[in-house]
Scaffold this motif. Structure first.
Motif, short mmCIF file in Angstrom:
data_model
loop_
_atom_site.label_atom_id
_atom_site.label_comp_id
_atom_site.label_asym_id
_atom_site.label_seq_id
_atom_site.Cartn_x
_atom_site.Cartn_y
_atom_site.Cartn_z
N LYS A 134 0.83 -1.19 0.00
CA LYS A 134 0.00 0.00 0.00
C LYS A 134 0.87 1.25 0.00
O LYS A 134 2.06 1.21 0.32
N ILE A 182 -8.90 -5.11 2.91
CA ILE A 182 -8.07 -4.10 3.57
C ILE A 182 -7.10 -3.43 2.60
O ILE A 182 -6.73 -2.28 2.78
N PHE A 183 -6.70 -4.13 1.54
CA PHE A 183 -5.77 -3.53 0.57
C PHE A 183 -6.44 -2.39 -0.19
O PHE A 183 -5.76 -1.55 -0.76
N GLN A 187 -6.09 3.07 5.85
CA GLN A 187 -5.86 2.82 7.28
C GLN A 187 -5.25 4.08 7.86
O GLN A 187 -4.20 4.54 7.42
N ARG A 211 -2.15 4.61 5.44
CA ARG A 211 -1.80 3.59 4.48
C ARG A 211 -2.85 3.65 3.38
O ARG A 211 -4.05 3.55 3.65
N PRO A 213 -4.68 2.84 -0.48
CA PRO A 213 -4.91 1.83 -1.52
C PRO A 213 -4.42 2.32 -2.87
O PRO A 213 -4.16 3.52 -3.05
N LYS A 273 0.88 -6.49 0.77
CA LYS A 273 1.06 -6.04 2.15
C LYS A 273 0.39 -4.69 2.37
O LYS A 273 0.36 -3.84 1.48
N THR A 274 -0.06 -4.49 3.59
CA THR A 274 -0.70 -3.22 3.94
C THR A 274 0.32 -2.16 4.36
O THR A 274 -0.04 -0.99 4.52
#
Length: 347
Positions: A134, A182-183, A187, A211, A213, A273-274
């Motif tokens: 991200k 979540i990707f 966040q 974070r 997208p 990965k986030t």
């Protein structure tokens, strides 16, 4: 740290040096293909006593993030057979300042190399490879105003800053929607928060980490942050701008890794990965096959329980040595390039 790594590489067949920004660089091979293996030496703060327990697990800060991956790179390249070294030049870089918004080591490497394939040193697990991260934005917010008696009307600097933070959280929750993975979501995290009063002036401050997208650029996120604090008299400083990145699943690099993982008895998996990594920094400038690889569980990154199985480390070295050998013999230089693909379902 850099001098130790330089010395180890020099003792194991590398032409090794420290560059202008303190990166430890080691080169082996003289073929037409250039493969860069970019890891980082720095860690987040936190002293974890270094020990190997009875199960052969190494405990210590950086064991997973990401000295385990960096050592995997150096050990794998040191073990390459003559045919691989004749086909390619392998450049191992122990970079500085990855755990900081500057990414100074990676940015310097961009000016020195034009690779045909890139490995980023981050934990994926020995039987997996990471194709995307991200994006990131960091906002430092400060509010200052005249002091007043709390029995009177008005809001404090801390009140105003908190109101702005609630707005940021509400905006972040609306990006991507609750059904998105979540990707695909934003966040938002408070990384630092404080306030003070000296009798005359009130001050409140916060550091907000985002974070992002792939569909949201750091500039767009920055506009949303500024809008959230626009009527609160806040000073907003934005830094750490990194776009999200996601590379294709199928190219010479990923095929070499997948075949090597299967040959070692594993079932290869793809990950996104986030967090962020130096992959975000180099992807716009090095549009070539890229994957992050390294032993360890990334859930242990930055935690008090950071640890790495040395059996897994040994297996990752063997897999990467095999993959690099296969990659070097696959295609001639400059024919590996592939632009990062647009975002797709992580599965």
């Amino acid at each position: 740290m850099a001098e130790f790594l330089r010395g180890w590489m020099a003792d194991h067949g590398f032409a090794a040096h420290l560059d202008e920004v303190g990166n430890a660089v080691g080169v082996r091979g003289d073929g037409p293909l250039t493969v860069v293996l970019l890891g980082h030496m720095d860690t987040v703060p936190g002293e974890i006593p270094v020990r190997v327990d009875d199960q052969g697990v190494l405990h210590g800060r950086g064991s997973v993030d990401a000295k385990g991956s960096l050592c995997t790179f150096a050990a794998a390249v040191a073990a390459l057979p003559p045919e691989a070294l004749a086909a390619a030049r392998f450049v191992v870089i122990g970079a500085t300042e990855e755990e900081a918004p500057s990414s100074r080591g990676a940015r310097h490497a961009l000016t020195a190399y034009a690779p045909d394939a890139v490995f980023i040193g981050e934990p994926s697990g020995w039987d997996a490879l990471t194709l995307g991260y991200k994006g990131r934005l960091v906002a430092r917010v400060r509010i200052e105003k005249d002091n007043f008696h709390t029995a009177g009307e008005g809001s404090s600097a801390a009140d105003d800053l908190t109101e702005g933070w609630f707005r940021v959280r509400a905006w972040a929750a609306g990006v991507g929607g609750p059904e998105s993975g979540i990707f695909a979501r934003v966040q938002a995290t408070l990384q630092d928060l404080g306030s003070s009063v000296d009798g005359l002036r009130q001050r409140a401050w916060a550091t907000i980490g985002l974070r992002l997208p792939p569909e949201l650029s750091p500039d767009e996120a920055g506009e949303a942050i500024r809008a959230a604090f626009a009527d609160l008299g806040a000073e907003v400083t934005l830094l750490g701008h990194e776009h999200a990145v996601r590379h294709p699943r199928d190219n010479a690099l990923t095929r070499a890794l997948r075949v090597a993982i299967r040959a070692a008895g594993g079932t290869p998996t793809f990950k996104v990965k986030t967090g962020t990594s130096d992959m975000n920094v180099v992807a716009p400038h090095w549009p070539v096959p890229t994957a992050a690889y390294g032993p360890g569980d990334s859930a242990l990154d930055h935690t008090p329980e950071e640890r790495l199985s040395l059996d897994e480390y040994d297996r990752a070295v063997a897999v990467l040595t095999d993959a690099l050998t296969r990659l070097a013999g696959t295609l001639p230089a400059r024919s590996l390039s592939a632009q990062p693909s647009p975002p797709t379902d992580p599965s």
